[in-house]
Design a protein around this motif. Sequence first.
Motif, short mmCIF file in Angstrom:
data_model
loop_
_atom_site.label_atom_id
_atom_site.label_comp_id
_atom_site.label_asym_id
_atom_site.label_seq_id
_atom_site.Cartn_x
_atom_site.Cartn_y
_atom_site.Cartn_z
N THR A 61 -1.63 5.89 4.46
CA THR A 61 -0.24 6.34 5.14
C THR A 61 0.54 7.04 4.24
O THR A 61 1.02 8.11 4.64
N GLY A 62 0.74 6.43 3.17
CA GLY A 62 1.73 6.94 2.24
C GLY A 62 1.09 8.08 1.64
O GLY A 62 2.05 9.12 1.40
N LEU A 63 0.07 8.22 1.31
CA LEU A 63 -0.44 9.49 0.68
C LEU A 63 -0.43 10.52 1.78
O LEU A 63 0.12 11.71 1.41
N LEU A 64 -0.69 10.39 2.90
CA LEU A 64 -0.56 11.44 4.05
C LEU A 64 0.99 12.01 3.97
O LEU A 64 1.13 13.06 4.20
N LEU A 65 1.77 10.95 3.99
CA LEU A 65 3.28 11.24 4.14
C LEU A 65 3.74 12.08 3.05
O LEU A 65 4.44 13.00 3.08
N SER A 66 3.29 11.57 1.88
CA SER A 66 3.48 12.46 0.63
C SER A 66 3.16 14.02 0.48
O SER A 66 3.54 14.71 0.33
N THR A 67 1.76 14.02 1.08
CA THR A 67 1.17 15.29 1.24
C THR A 67 1.96 16.27 2.24
O THR A 67 2.16 17.62 1.87
N ARG A 68 2.24 15.57 3.28
CA ARG A 68 2.96 16.39 4.36
C ARG A 68 4.48 16.86 3.92
O ARG A 68 4.97 17.75 4.12
N SER A 69 5.00 15.90 3.10
CA SER A 69 6.52 16.13 2.38
C SER A 69 6.45 17.36 1.45
O SER A 69 7.11 18.20 1.51
N ALA A 70 5.25 17.36 0.71
CA ALA A 70 5.27 18.33 -0.23
C ALA A 70 4.84 19.59 0.34
O ALA A 70 5.41 20.67 -0.15
N ALA A 71 4.12 19.62 1.39
CA ALA A 71 3.65 20.98 2.20
C ALA A 71 4.96 21.38 2.66
O ALA A 71 5.18 22.69 2.78
N ALA A 72 5.71 20.72 3.26
CA ALA A 72 7.05 21.02 4.03
C ALA A 72 8.00 21.63 2.90
O ALA A 72 8.73 22.56 3.41
N ALA A 73 8.27 21.11 1.70
CA ALA A 73 8.96 21.63 0.75
C ALA A 73 8.30 22.97 0.27
O ALA A 73 9.13 23.78 -0.27
N GLY A 103 0.83 -1.24 0.02
CA GLY A 103 -0.02 0.01 0.12
C GLY A 103 0.90 1.34 -0.03
O GLY A 103 0.56 2.10 -0.74
N ARG A 104 1.73 1.26 0.84
CA ARG A 104 2.91 2.39 1.06
C ARG A 104 3.53 2.56 -0.52
O ARG A 104 3.67 3.51 -1.20
N SER A 105 3.81 1.56 -1.21
CA SER A 105 4.61 1.74 -2.37
C SER A 105 3.33 2.22 -3.55
O SER A 105 3.98 2.82 -4.37
N LYS A 106 2.38 1.56 -3.35
CA LYS A 106 1.40 2.17 -4.38
C LYS A 106 1.17 3.73 -4.33
O LYS A 106 0.78 4.61 -5.17
N ALA A 107 1.23 4.29 -3.07
CA ALA A 107 0.98 5.74 -2.77
C ALA A 107 2.25 6.35 -3.51
O ALA A 107 2.04 7.47 -4.01
N VAL A 108 3.39 5.91 -3.24
CA VAL A 108 4.53 6.43 -4.13
C VAL A 108 4.33 6.47 -5.63
O VAL A 108 4.67 7.42 -6.34
N LEU A 109 3.90 5.39 -6.09
CA LEU A 109 3.55 5.16 -7.64
C LEU A 109 2.28 6.25 -7.95
O LEU A 109 2.74 6.72 -8.89
#
Length: 304
Positions: free
Chosen positions: A292-304, A235-241
Amino acid sequence: MSLSVVICCYTAARRVQLIRGVQSALEQAGDRDEILVVVDHNDALLADLRDSLPHQITLITNEFQRGLSGARNTGVARSRGDVVVFVDDDAVLATGALDGARAAFEDPTVVAIGGAVRAEWAVGSGPSWFPEEFGWVIGCDYRGLPACGERIRNPIGAAMAARRQALVEIEGFSTELGRVGDLLAGCEETLMGVQLQSRFPGQRIIRHTDFRVDHHVPADRATLRYFTRRCYQEGRSKAVLTRISGRQAALSSERSYTTSVLPSGAWRARRNPRRLLALVIGFGYTTAGYVTGLLLSTRSAAAA
């Protein structure tokens, strides 16, 4: 049609399976074929294999970032064949598998293939609770796969092949995805399939079951703990994909899987409560990993 068989390895724990896999490739390789074993940043294993593998084998070390994607990219960079065949280090080619792969690429519209991957359980057979629909958890075939010759989005990594030049043009496998050591991530084959279809829209990726391997499944993968960990990381990998390729491409096969294959699997498992529960748990953990992967990606994008 010349083949470059690439087998990537990272641990001495699979040494017995690796030697078996190399031998199965040697027995089938033609005069113009080559077999490359890529060691992923493990000097001790490299030294051991240098003394153990037959002289016909090209033994090299991963020249890129640590992980399965980097190791595969090293194999592609060093290969010379028309087609690159990827076989896991714990898989053995069935009789005639390389001829089967070679035959598939006689069709000029085929850019890549996924083979048949049969589970070879170390404990003799799969646990009674294990759902057939989750064969991908152990890197093997699962119920719901298309028939031989039909189009697929992406192959299973234990047995796949693609035209070398096509892999070069898409720059191989993304190091943002794929396993690194014992981290149970994946989806690098999925992104490869998505990129091949985008770059070569007139060509096909097909399932070709004449290209078949037996994939060793150790005892520790026949546990619920491994099952849930693997589902979550998928699931985490699918979020990155999804972030890389977009939701439509990333989840195109998963829609029919979740709306058709899983419900019918639940019906089939209605008299086996443990299997039915495992099916529900697997879906739940995969979904949780994706969210979880989507949430982490969103947070990383917001921090950047």
